[in-house]
Design a protein around this motif. Structure first.
Motif, PDB file in Angstrom:
ATOM      1  N   GLY A  91       0.801  -1.214   0.000  1.00  0.00           N
ATOM      2  CA  GLY A  91       0.000   0.000   0.000  1.00  0.00           C
ATOM      3  C   GLY A  91       0.834   1.264   0.000  1.00  0.00           C
ATOM      4  O   GLY A  91       1.932   1.312   0.566  1.00  0.00           O
ATOM      5  N   ALA A  92       0.325   2.303  -0.636  1.00  0.00           N
ATOM      6  CA  ALA A  92       1.001   3.595  -0.668  1.00  0.00           C
ATOM      7  C   ALA A  92       0.804   4.325   0.653  1.00  0.00           C
ATOM      8  O   ALA A  92      -0.249   4.215   1.282  1.00  0.00           O
ATOM      9  N   PHE A  93       1.810   5.082   1.065  1.00  0.00           N
ATOM     10  CA  PHE A  93       1.720   5.794   2.331  1.00  0.00           C
ATOM     11  C   PHE A  93       0.628   6.863   2.279  1.00  0.00           C
ATOM     12  O   PHE A  93       0.048   7.208   3.312  1.00  0.00           O
ATOM     13  N   ALA A  94       0.325   7.357   1.085  1.00  0.00           N
ATOM     14  CA  ALA A  94      -0.747   8.352   0.951  1.00  0.00           C
ATOM     15  C   ALA A  94      -2.065   7.789   1.461  1.00  0.00           C
ATOM     16  O   ALA A  94      -2.899   8.538   1.997  1.00  0.00           O
ATOM     17  N   ALA A  95      -2.280   6.491   1.317  1.00  0.00           N
ATOM     18  CA  ALA A  95      -3.509   5.877   1.814  1.00  0.00           C
ATOM     19  C   ALA A  95      -3.538   5.887   3.338  1.00  0.00           C
ATOM     20  O   ALA A  95      -4.606   6.046   3.946  1.00  0.00           O
ATOM     21  N   VAL A  96      -2.376   5.727   3.969  1.00  0.00           N
ATOM     22  CA  VAL A  96      -2.304   5.781   5.427  1.00  0.00           C
ATOM     23  C   VAL A  96      -2.644   7.192   5.910  1.00  0.00           C
ATOM     24  O   VAL A  96      -3.367   7.372   6.894  1.00  0.00           O
ATOM     25  N   VAL A  97      -2.142   8.190   5.210  1.00  0.00           N
ATOM     26  CA  VAL A  97      -2.457   9.582   5.559  1.00  0.00           C
ATOM     27  C   VAL A  97      -3.959   9.832   5.406  1.00  0.00           C
ATOM     28  O   VAL A  97      -4.585  10.468   6.263  1.00  0.00           O
ATOM     29  N   ALA A  98      -4.544   9.321   4.324  1.00  0.00           N
ATOM     30  CA  ALA A  98      -5.990   9.483   4.118  1.00  0.00           C
ATOM     31  C   ALA A  98      -6.774   8.825   5.248  1.00  0.00           C
ATOM     32  O   ALA A  98      -7.769   9.372   5.743  1.00  0.00           O
ATOM     33  N   ALA A  99      -6.328   7.636   5.678  1.00  0.00           N
ATOM     34  CA  ALA A  99      -7.002   6.946   6.780  1.00  0.00           C
ATOM     35  C   ALA A  99      -6.853   7.732   8.080  1.00  0.00           C
ATOM     36  O   ALA A  99      -7.785   7.811   8.888  1.00  0.00           O
ATOM     37  N   ALA A 100      -5.676   8.314   8.300  1.00  0.00           N
ATOM     38  CA  ALA A 100      -5.462   9.121   9.502  1.00  0.00           C
ATOM     39  C   ALA A 100      -6.414  10.312   9.526  1.00  0.00           C
ATOM     40  O   ALA A 100      -6.939  10.685  10.588  1.00  0.00           O
ATOM     41  N   ARG A 101      -6.661  10.895   8.378  1.00  0.00           N
ATOM     42  CA  ARG A 101      -7.577  12.041   8.328  1.00  0.00           C
ATOM     43  C   ARG A 101      -9.023  11.598   8.587  1.00  0.00           C
ATOM     44  O   ARG A 101      -9.817  12.362   9.146  1.00  0.00           O
ATOM     45  N   LEU A 102      -9.353  10.383   8.229  1.00  0.00           N
ATOM     46  CA  LEU A 102     -10.675   9.853   8.573  1.00  0.00           C
ATOM     47  C   LEU A 102     -10.825   9.738  10.089  1.00  0.00           C
ATOM     48  O   LEU A 102     -11.867  10.088  10.654  1.00  0.00           O
ATOM     49  N   VAL A 103      -9.785   9.249  10.739  1.00  0.00           N
ATOM     50  CA  VAL A 103      -9.825   9.128  12.200  1.00  0.00           C
ATOM     51  C   VAL A 103      -9.937  10.511  12.827  1.00  0.00           C
ATOM     52  O   VAL A 103     -10.717  10.728  13.767  1.00  0.00           O
ATOM     53  N   GLY A 140     -14.957   6.252   5.405  1.00  0.00           N
ATOM     54  CA  GLY A 140     -14.222   5.939   4.183  1.00  0.00           C
ATOM     55  C   GLY A 140     -13.962   4.462   4.045  1.00  0.00           C
ATOM     56  O   GLY A 140     -12.810   4.020   4.127  1.00  0.00           O
ATOM     57  N   PRO A 141     -15.025   3.653   3.862  1.00  0.00           N
ATOM     58  CA  PRO A 141     -14.850   2.198   3.823  1.00  0.00           C
ATOM     59  C   PRO A 141     -14.010   1.707   2.646  1.00  0.00           C
ATOM     60  O   PRO A 141     -13.542   0.568   2.663  1.00  0.00           O
ATOM     61  N   ASP A 142     -13.808   2.545   1.645  1.00  0.00           N
ATOM     62  CA  ASP A 142     -12.940   2.163   0.535  1.00  0.00           C
ATOM     63  C   ASP A 142     -11.465   2.397   0.858  1.00  0.00           C
ATOM     64  O   ASP A 142     -10.586   1.885   0.163  1.00  0.00           O
ATOM     65  N   VAL A 143     -11.191   3.145   1.937  1.00  0.00           N
ATOM     66  CA  VAL A 143      -9.823   3.482   2.321  1.00  0.00           C
ATOM     67  C   VAL A 143      -9.368   2.687   3.537  1.00  0.00           C
ATOM     68  O   VAL A 143      -8.251   2.191   3.587  1.00  0.00           O
TER      69      VAL A 143
END
Length: 319
Positions: A139-151, A202-205
């Protein structure tokens, strides 16, 4: 076996083999490891004091390994905490690292990673919530950042906020300071509910699926980081080439960040005299009861996964 020659003494700790690599392929010497630990000791030790400690060590010519018991031959001034381990049916004598000389002693033993428990010894409850974001293998780290913003969005909805640090590997850790101690069961419940709220945004993320095969390439929001679980300490190196460091990051600096941007060689220079893990923390807050109610209604992930695994095994056998 010949005793290794002492090359330097710091705070009464004899240091040896300083110019040897920490482990094969590390690209970093033991001296550099000790210099880093020494430079961040005053900012790292508060995360270690009064907590059972596990470390990831290396031996010359060997790959790093996790160690929980205090090694034989350790100085008698290093305190230990005996903890019964149900899984292995034995007592583990965890060390406690509360001062500079203990940190240096561990560094001389090639201790690279420092994993304290989330709870302090004798604590009545948790003084923070932890959300561990774990990306899929590719997985790309950008996805982790996106998930962090969801939290964070889920936190803001509840009037809460978090401080964030890199894991030093591929993920991020979010920490929510609490204004009142939270019992272990309630800490687990609140963590489950917060992860579920973020997943719904963000269930897709992001996903809370405990079974790895069910995650579908999404970032895993770990709902089990509570109680006596461990988390790599802020400013701790990780046992990877170059020894990246778990490091605090302002929220507005996450975009474009690489999780290995900060290493053992750059961390102290970036810090200077500052401690961003302290200054970036939001004010401690009280958890709303609604979050606890939601979490109590969510099944415990490990138990749910165990039952689901048995169900799938039975279903497969019927075919």
């Amino acid at each position: 076996m010949a005793r290794r020659q002492v090359q330097e003494v710091r705070d009464g700790v004899e240091l040896t083999s300083l110019d040897d690599p920490v482990f094969d392929g590390a690209g970093v010497t033991k001296r550099e490891l000790l210099d880093h630990l020494d430079a961040v000791a005053d900012r790292m030790l508060p995360a270690l004091a009064d907590r059972p400690l596990s470390v990831v060590r290396a031996r010359p010519g060997q790959r790093p390994f996790m160690q929980k018991n205090l090694p034989r031959g350790a100085p008698d001034w290093i305190p230990t905490l005996p903890v019964w381990a149900e899984s292995s049916q034995r007592t583990v004598h965890y060390p406690v690292c509360a001062d500079r000389r203990t940190l240096l002693w561990f560094g001389n033993q090639r201790a690279i990673e420092f994993h304290p428990t989330l709870l302090r010894t004798g604590a009545t409850g948790a003084d923070e919530l932890v959300i561990d974001l774990d990306p899929p293998p590719d997985g790309a780290f950008a996805a982790v950042v996106a998930a962090a913003r969801l939290v964070r969005a889920a936190l803001h909805e509840l009037g809460l906020d978090a401080v964030v640090k890199t894991s030093g590997a591929k993920g991020l850790h979010l920490v929510v300071p609490l204004s009142a101690p939270l019992g272990v069961d309630d800490a687990f419940a609140a963590t489950r509910a917060l992860c579920a709220r973020a997943e719904a945004r963000g269930p897709d993320v992001a996903t809370t699926a405990f079974i790895r095969d069910d995650r579908g390439g999404r970032v895993f929001l770990d709902p089990t980081r509570a109680g006596w679980a461990t988390l790599v300490a802020v400013y701790s190196p990780r046992a990877r080439p170059g020894l990246p460091v778990s490091f605090p990051v302002p929220w507005d600096a996450l975009d474009g960040l690489s999780p290995t941007d900060v290493t053992l060689r750059t961390a102290a220079g970036l810090l200077g005299d500052t401690d961003p893990w302290r200054t970036l923390r939001p004010a401690p807050a009280l958890l709303p009861e609604v979050l606890l109610d939601e979490g109590r209604a969510i099944p415990v992930p490990r138990v749910q996964a165990m039952h689901e695994g048995k169900r799938r095994k039975r279903a497969g056998g019927q075919g």
